[in-house]
Design a protein around this motif. Structure first.
Motif, mmCIF file in Angstrom:
data_model
loop_
_atom_site.group_PDB
_atom_site.id
_atom_site.type_symbol
_atom_site.label_atom_id
_atom_site.label_comp_id
_atom_site.label_asym_id
_atom_site.label_seq_id
_atom_site.Cartn_x
_atom_site.Cartn_y
_atom_site.Cartn_z
ATOM 1 N N LEU A 195 11.181 -4.044 6.528
ATOM 2 C CA LEU A 195 10.242 -2.883 7.306
ATOM 3 C C LEU A 195 8.819 -2.581 5.988
ATOM 4 O O LEU A 195 9.677 -1.960 5.179
ATOM 5 C CB LEU A 195 10.231 -1.989 7.189
ATOM 6 N N VAL A 196 7.493 -3.304 6.549
ATOM 7 C CA VAL A 196 6.915 -2.419 5.864
ATOM 8 C C VAL A 196 5.259 -1.911 6.384
ATOM 9 O O VAL A 196 5.291 -1.991 8.037
ATOM 10 C CB VAL A 196 5.746 -4.426 5.072
ATOM 11 N N THR A 197 5.227 -0.873 6.146
ATOM 12 C CA THR A 197 3.544 -0.250 6.762
ATOM 13 C C THR A 197 2.523 0.233 6.193
ATOM 14 O O THR A 197 2.422 -0.104 4.767
ATOM 15 C CB THR A 197 4.318 1.768 6.977
ATOM 16 N N SER A 198 1.266 0.445 6.597
ATOM 17 C CA SER A 198 0.137 0.197 6.193
ATOM 18 C C SER A 198 -0.785 1.126 7.167
ATOM 19 O O SER A 198 -0.575 1.413 8.641
ATOM 20 C CB SER A 198 -0.402 -0.860 5.856
ATOM 21 N N SER A 199 -1.946 1.050 7.049
ATOM 22 C CA SER A 199 -2.930 1.860 8.020
ATOM 23 C C SER A 199 -3.518 0.694 7.843
ATOM 24 O O SER A 199 -4.921 0.005 6.889
ATOM 25 C CB SER A 199 -3.339 2.836 7.638
ATOM 26 N N LYS A 200 -4.959 0.611 8.450
ATOM 27 C CA LYS A 200 -6.151 -0.060 9.218
ATOM 28 C C LYS A 200 -7.303 0.386 8.048
ATOM 29 O O LYS A 200 -8.019 -0.660 7.664
ATOM 30 C CB LYS A 200 -6.658 -0.629 10.565
ATOM 31 N N GLN A 201 -7.477 1.696 8.189
ATOM 32 C CA GLN A 201 -7.746 2.473 7.732
ATOM 33 C C GLN A 201 -7.404 3.500 6.792
ATOM 34 O O GLN A 201 -6.419 3.516 6.996
ATOM 35 C CB GLN A 201 -9.369 3.332 7.959
ATOM 36 N N GLY A 202 -8.500 3.104 5.623
ATOM 37 C CA GLY A 202 -7.191 4.976 3.700
ATOM 38 C C GLY A 202 -6.158 3.773 3.537
ATOM 39 O O GLY A 202 -6.376 4.869 1.779
ATOM 40 N N GLU A 203 -5.909 2.446 3.635
ATOM 41 C CA GLU A 203 -4.816 2.080 2.776
ATOM 42 C C GLU A 203 -5.347 0.854 2.118
ATOM 43 O O GLU A 203 -5.627 0.371 2.994
ATOM 44 C CB GLU A 203 -3.894 2.057 3.693
ATOM 45 N N THR A 204 -5.296 0.951 1.199
ATOM 46 C CA THR A 204 -5.251 -0.011 -0.773
ATOM 47 C C THR A 204 -4.895 -1.261 -0.132
ATOM 48 O O THR A 204 -4.816 -2.846 -0.174
ATOM 49 C CB THR A 204 -5.424 -0.106 -1.627
ATOM 50 N N ASN A 205 -3.251 -1.374 0.934
ATOM 51 C CA ASN A 205 -2.298 -2.612 0.537
ATOM 52 C C ASN A 205 -2.095 -2.851 2.420
ATOM 53 O O ASN A 205 -1.755 -4.273 2.104
ATOM 54 C CB ASN A 205 -0.890 -2.238 1.206
ATOM 55 N N TYR A 206 -3.777 -2.812 2.813
ATOM 56 C CA TYR A 206 -3.849 -3.679 3.757
ATOM 57 C C TYR A 206 -3.830 -4.642 4.136
ATOM 58 O O TYR A 206 -2.826 -5.887 4.615
ATOM 59 C CB TYR A 206 -4.846 -2.675 5.160
ATOM 60 N N ARG A 207 -4.359 -5.642 3.195
ATOM 61 C CA ARG A 207 -5.115 -6.765 3.449
ATOM 62 C C ARG A 207 -3.236 -7.439 2.969
ATOM 63 O O ARG A 207 -2.841 -8.543 3.758
ATOM 64 C CB ARG A 207 -5.647 -7.489 2.978
#
Length: 374
Positions: free
Chosen positions: A312-324
């Motif tokens: 399971l991985v998590t991120s945010s469309k705005q605010g997280e540098t790991n999104y892409r």
């Protein structure tokens, strides 16, 4: 008084308030010309600003758990490093309980209602790494009708530098696990909460460093062994999962991928996917190209057999540098059966406790559904 003491925070905040009031009160006198007045203005302004910044820093440290003590803050913490056993004497087992505390829930004073948090010291049998940890035991663990039952376990890791205490007080893992089990949304689980920094102040990124700390082996072998011998944890593959945020998230994913027969599921909250090399890590690989490649999770998925584990991985469309990178990792993992991939993608959220607290309930529910209690 300790760095995380409420008394220290209250004292510094009170000092900042009094200095501010004093500055306003004395300013007419300090507005005069002359070197004494100028020096006075410099002193009161500087003292007030230092007190304000100290208040903000202490409050942030309590909220996010960056440092556990003054020695940790000053880089003098060295009491949790690698243990070298010179005489082979029996130290009383690989896990020792040093303290107990109640869970901050209604009825938490009674273990059969609130469960219990035990502070433990763990010494790896093979790696000789020593680390403190907090172990959450659910209420069912203490109830007579469950006395012969085993429970699934999840290792929970902080980021770097992080403190294990922050997982309890800042991210509320025990309270959240308790509520989910009470509401029937997750099975009762044992949580083993610690930081991945087992040889402070060095950030070993859960790597078996050549000639250095064998951190990956500690988490893959020694930790489950120590906990399994002390607590009623399921013995079969599928009984263990692992969760982490930031550096701990990278470690959780890597350990589940490298050791799928140990960790049936791994959840990375705001993880990255490749071990960094910087001033905090030093040279982790000592020129070992295979070790360096296998610490890159993209490389591992492309060049090694797909691990039979759930991620399971998590991120945010705005605010997280790991999104892409997270989207790329999801797409790659989807092609690698029998690896199973899930995700939590928020519309916005930073690399911080507030974001992770929004993701933890769903993460615990997810990992509960992938672990066996036998």
């Amino acid at each position: 008084m300790g760095l995380t003491s409420n008394k220290v925070l209250a004292l510094v905040v009170l000092s900042a308030v009094l200095l501010f009031i004093g500055t306003v009160w004395l300013w007419p006198r300090l507005a005069r010309r002359g070197w004494r007045a100028v020096c006075g203005r410099i002193v009161v302004l500087l003292a007030t600003q230092v007190a304000v910044f100290a208040s903000v820093g202490l409050a942030a440290n309590q909220a996010f758990g960056f440092y556990a003590s003054w020695a940790d803050l000053l880089g003098r913490e060295n009491g949790q490093g690698v243990v070298v056993d010179h005489d082979g004497a029996d130290t009383g087992g690989p896990l020792r309980v040093v303290d107990t505390q109640q869970v901050n829930v209604a009825g938490g004073a009674r273990p059969t209602i609130g469960g219990q948090i035990q502070k433990v010291e763990i010494v790896g049998r093979t790696t000789r790494i020593a680390s403190p940890a907090y172990v959450y035991l659910p209420p069912e663990y203490f109830q007579p009708e469950y006395r012969t039952r085993t429970f699934p376990a999840a290792v929970v890791l902080t980021g770097y530098p992080g403190t294990a205490e922050a997982l309890v007080k800042g991210l509320h893992f025990p309270q959240t696990a308790h509520k989910l089990a009470r509401d029937g949304k997750a099975q009762p689980m044992i949580l083993v909460m610690l930081r991945p920094t087992v040889a402070p102040p060095r950030d070993t990124e859960c790597v078996d460093v050549p000639g250095g700390p064998r951190t990956e082996s500690f988490f893959a072998e020694d930790l489950p062994d120590a906990v399994g011998h002390h607590y009623r944890v399921g013995k079969k593959p599928g009984s263990w999962g692992i969760i982490g945020d930031s550096t701990g998230g990278y470690c959780a994913l890597k350990l589940a991928m490298h050791h799928p027969r140990v960790y049936a599921a791994g959840a990375g909250l705001s993880p990255y996917y490749k071990a960094p090399l910087d001033a905090t890590t030093g040279d982790l690989f000592q020129g070992n190209r295979t070790l360096r490649n296998e610490a890159d999770l993209f490389w591992y998925l492309r060049h090694r057999p797909a691990p039979d584990t759930s991620l399971l991985v998590t991120s945010s469309k705005q605010g997280e540098t790991n999104y892409r990178n997270t989207l790329e990792f999801i797409e790659l993992a989807k092609e690698k059966r029998p690896t199973r991939i899930s995700s939590i993608i928020l519309d916005s959220g930073g690399h911080n406790f507030n974001t992770w607290r929004r993701e933890i309930p769903a993460t615990l529910q997810w990992i509960s559904g992938r672990l066996s209690d036998r």
